[in-house]
Motif scaffolding. Structure first.
Motif, PDB file in Angstrom:
ATOM      1  N   TYR A 344       5.143  55.768  28.130  1.00 64.57           N
ATOM      2  CA  TYR A 344       5.829  55.005  27.087  1.00 64.57           C
ATOM      3  C   TYR A 344       7.011  54.216  27.638  1.00 64.57           C
ATOM      4  N   ALA A 345       7.870  54.881  28.403  1.00 65.86           N
ATOM      5  CA  ALA A 345       9.062  54.204  28.924  1.00 65.86           C
ATOM      6  C   ALA A 345       8.716  53.012  29.814  1.00 65.86           C
ATOM      7  N   PRO A 346       7.753  53.113  30.758  1.00 62.98           N
ATOM      8  CA  PRO A 346       7.405  51.928  31.549  1.00 62.98           C
ATOM      9  C   PRO A 346       6.918  50.763  30.698  1.00 62.98           C
ATOM     10  N   ALA A 347       6.133  51.056  29.675  1.00 61.58           N
ATOM     11  CA  ALA A 347       5.640  49.973  28.820  1.00 61.58           C
ATOM     12  C   ALA A 347       6.788  49.267  28.112  1.00 61.58           C
ATOM     13  N   VAL A 348       7.739  50.035  27.618  1.00 62.38           N
ATOM     14  CA  VAL A 348       8.874  49.433  26.905  1.00 62.38           C
ATOM     15  C   VAL A 348       9.742  48.617  27.853  1.00 62.38           C
ATOM     16  N   ILE A 349      10.045  49.163  29.030  1.00 61.48           N
ATOM     17  CA  ILE A 349      10.945  48.480  29.961  1.00 61.48           C
ATOM     18  C   ILE A 349      10.297  47.210  30.514  1.00 61.48           C
ATOM     19  N   LEU A 350       9.012  47.266  30.865  1.00 56.38           N
ATOM     20  CA  LEU A 350       8.342  46.056  31.351  1.00 56.38           C
ATOM     21  C   LEU A 350       8.294  44.991  30.266  1.00 56.38           C
ATOM     22  N   THR A 351       8.071  45.407  29.035  1.00 56.67           N
ATOM     23  CA  THR A 351       8.063  44.440  27.930  1.00 56.67           C
ATOM     24  C   THR A 351       9.439  43.794  27.761  1.00 56.67           C
ATOM     25  N   CYS A 352      10.490  44.589  27.858  1.00 55.94           N
ATOM     26  CA  CYS A 352      11.845  44.048  27.710  1.00 55.94           C
ATOM     27  C   CYS A 352      12.185  43.090  28.850  1.00 55.94           C
ATOM     28  N   ALA A 353      11.801  43.439  30.079  1.00 52.79           N
ATOM     29  CA  ALA A 353      12.101  42.558  31.209  1.00 52.79           C
ATOM     30  C   ALA A 353      11.357  41.234  31.083  1.00 52.79           C
ATOM     31  N   ALA A 354      10.072  41.298  30.748  1.00 50.26           N
ATOM     32  CA  ALA A 354       9.315  40.056  30.561  1.00 50.26           C
ATOM     33  C   ALA A 354       9.853  39.259  29.389  1.00 50.26           C
ATOM     34  N   GLY A 355      10.235  39.960  28.325  1.00 46.72           N
ATOM     35  CA  GLY A 355      10.800  39.255  27.177  1.00 46.72           C
ATOM     36  C   GLY A 355      12.110  38.570  27.493  1.00 46.72           C
ATOM     37  N   ALA A 356      12.943  39.195  28.335  1.00 46.53           N
ATOM     38  CA  ALA A 356      14.212  38.564  28.708  1.00 46.53           C
ATOM     39  C   ALA A 356      13.978  37.279  29.488  1.00 46.53           C
TER      40      ALA A 356
END
Length: 424
Positions: A344-356
């Protein structure tokens, strides 16, 4: 001192305290109470006989209501499927059993309790498969070759881009993207980088955001630079005066780093497996694995930095070290967490980085609308101060830091290393 705490005290239903009952659940007390009452009556009758000599009889360790047997029944599937005591220890730790809880079962730690549970269930089944050994997964030629595929295919694609132009260059780029994608799929689906599914269901997909981050490493800095300057007006054609240049050195270094990433994951899994065998407590295991995790992480960053320097020198391109190293760190930590079941945490963090990164580009283009100049102010300040590479560097560095803290807690648990690497 309670009856349970005295050495040699009978371990029966009446001797459990409230905390042990809460752990094991409510147990039927009929048989245990009858046995206890019968034993008490028999003892009273013996004392009443004249001239009878008191006899000291050894009290058995396991009473009518055996707490370890009850624990084995509660975790029956774990005990039956385990191939060694380490898996039982990791499973118990995952269910919240600590060394302090194991002391209530007259064991010094969870590992000792797991050894007894494994020994008692092994009497009924001595034909279960054994793991390859405490050293963890073995080195196999198949996954070693697969981890070299992405870098080799990307190197061929970059060479093709260098010797072609125009429409042929676009065709070579499309073919290279497909080939590298297939190579990455082969490398990530086998060997130490293979992700296992957990009992909680399918893991969240991170492929889309990983592709975005890699694509931004190639195109993002150039696009942001020309967008902040009022462009882009044309697509790159391969000439020296491209207004949207490609950065192939970071992508080539990252794909070549698949091999060091696989070896890092392998060394970490093997080292953690050895420490799981040698440790005699959960805190002892966590303290010994944490330096191993940090050492493996530093080893990968060193290998990536060396590959990046070599690729930049060969291709005669800027190295862009900060954004490439932070992206590599983010991807490695996300994959390590995926490998060991934390998805779960990797999915959220990768999504946030790509979104930024996407938000930074969108804000620059949105600022061209009338009255919206303020939208590009933060990004424009970063670009003017530290260059366009500061945007992905900050996004990936923040994500990597969060995942590193999470990995230092999650990957140092025994339950994260419960299952040995299956044979390939």
């Amino acid at each position: 001192m309670s009856d349970l705490d005295r050495p040699g005290a009978p371990v029966g239903a009446g001797a459990w305290d409230a905390r042990s009952e809460a752990l094991l659940g409510a147990q039927p007390k009929g048989a245990g109470s009858e046995a206890f009452s019968g034993a008490k009556s028999e003892a009273a009758g013996s004392e009443a006989l004249p001239g009878a000599q008191p006899q000291k009889t050894a009290v058995p360790r396991r009473g009518a209501a055996d707490p370890v047997k009850a624990l084995m029944h509660r975790h029956r599937e774990l005990c039956e499927q385990a191939v060694d005591p380490l898996e039982i220890a990791a499973g118990l730790e995952a269910h919240g059993v600590t060394d302090r809880t194991a002391a209530r079962f007259r064991h010094r730690d969870v590992f000792s309790l797991a050894e007894e549970m494994y020994a008692r269930v092994s009497r009924d089944d001595e034909t279960r498969p054994r793991p390859d050994g405490p050293g963890g997964p073995s080195v196999r030629v198949g996954w070693v070759v697969r981890t070299l595929l992405p870098g080799a295919l990307c190197a061929a694609g970059v060479a093709g881009l260098r010797i072609t132009d125009g429409q042929n260059r676009l065709l070579v780029a499309a073919a290279a993207v497909v080939a590298v994608g297939l190579g990455l799929r082969a490398a990530l689906s086998n060997g130490p980088l293979r992700t296992r599914r957990t009992s909680s269901g399918p893991y969240p997909s991170t492929g889309t955001w990983t592709c975005w981050l890699l694509a931004y490493a190639v195109l993002g800095d150039g696009l942001l630079r020309v967008a902040a300057g009022g462009g882009p007006d044309t697509l790159p054609t391969g000439g020296a005066d491209d207004t949207w240049p490609l950065a192939t050195a970071p992508l080539l270094a990252l794909t070549l780093a698949c091999a060091p990433a696989a070896w890092t994951a392998h060394l970490f899994a093997a080292g953690a497996r050895r420490r799981l065998t040698a440790s005699r407590g959960l805190e002892d295991f966590a303290g010994s694995v944490r330096p191993l995790l940090l050492g493996a992480f530093a080893l990968y960053l060193g290998a990536l930095a060396a590959l990046l320097a070599g690729c930049a020198a060969v291709l005669d391109e800027p190295a862009a070290p900060f954004q490439t190293l932070t992206l590599g760190a983010l991807l490695l930590l996300a994959r390590l967490l995926h490998i060991h079941g934390f998805t779960y945490a990797p999915a959220v963090i990768l999504t946030c980085a790509a979104g930024a990164e996407a938000l930074a580009l969108a804000s620059v283009f949105a600022a061209r609308l009338p009255g919206c100049d303020f939208l590009a102010t933060p990004v424009q300040a970063l670009v003017d101060t530290w260059g366009p590479g500061s945007v992905p560097a900050l996004a990936c560095a923040a994500g990597a830091l969060v995942l590193l803290v999470h990995a230092a807690r999650a990957l140092t648990r025994a339950s994260a290393h419960a299952e040995p690497e299956p044979p390939r």
